[in-house]
Design an enzyme around this catalytic site. Sequence first.
Site: not given
Length: 248
Positions: A100, A196, A226
């Site tokens: 991320s 996601d 995610h």
Amino acid sequence: MDDGMLTTPEDRRLAYNRIEGAGPGVVFLGGFKSDKEGTKALHLEAWARAAGRAFLRFDYSGHGTSSGEFTEGTIGDWAADASAAILALTEGPQVLVGSSMGGWISLLMARQHPERLAGLVTIAAAPDFTEDSMWAGFSDAQKAELVETGQVALPSEYGEPYIITRRLIEEGRDQLVLRAPLEISVPVRMLQGTADADVDMSVALRLLDHLEGPDIRLQLVKGADHRFSDETCLALITTTVEEVLGHA
């Protein structure tokens, strides 16, 4: 196993866990408001220990057990933390695994310290998210609140609301990586789930299109979210790291 605290040039204290082993080593770069005790970090550490591979995980300032307050930090601060940890706690080129926000920071490392990069694996990478996701997604009222009060609270499915500061947004504009060409000469593997809700697939496709290099690939995983932390996703992460190490 080496557990300790690193004092950075900015006098921030970063908590870290390090395993000695064969190089190139692997460094895990966590996400926004996550820490080094997350599922992916611990899975990679267990893999590294079994493989005899050098490995480092750490907390950015304001995260986990490192010094500082989360709301005081910026992308540039956390990138500086990553740079300090990599330069002080590893030897030679490393395979960076960025999750991320860590994906964004890994790209900044590739730009700033290409000589220390053996390969790059991103997981739901979120480059430029402060501008393209947060600021672009704010309502006029939220933007006004941010400018007037210096912060705005965003709901989070991971716990307490995120406090987003004006400094985070404004400083993030100095760290954008999708606005200028970025060439990476080492192997790059990007992993992205199709389910996601935090980072759209379009971000991964934009990053794929943006990067220049001889060995860059994107793998989409249908149905993955995610977190990218179920058994299938974790196995894919380690397989991908092994593939990059094989080409490093």
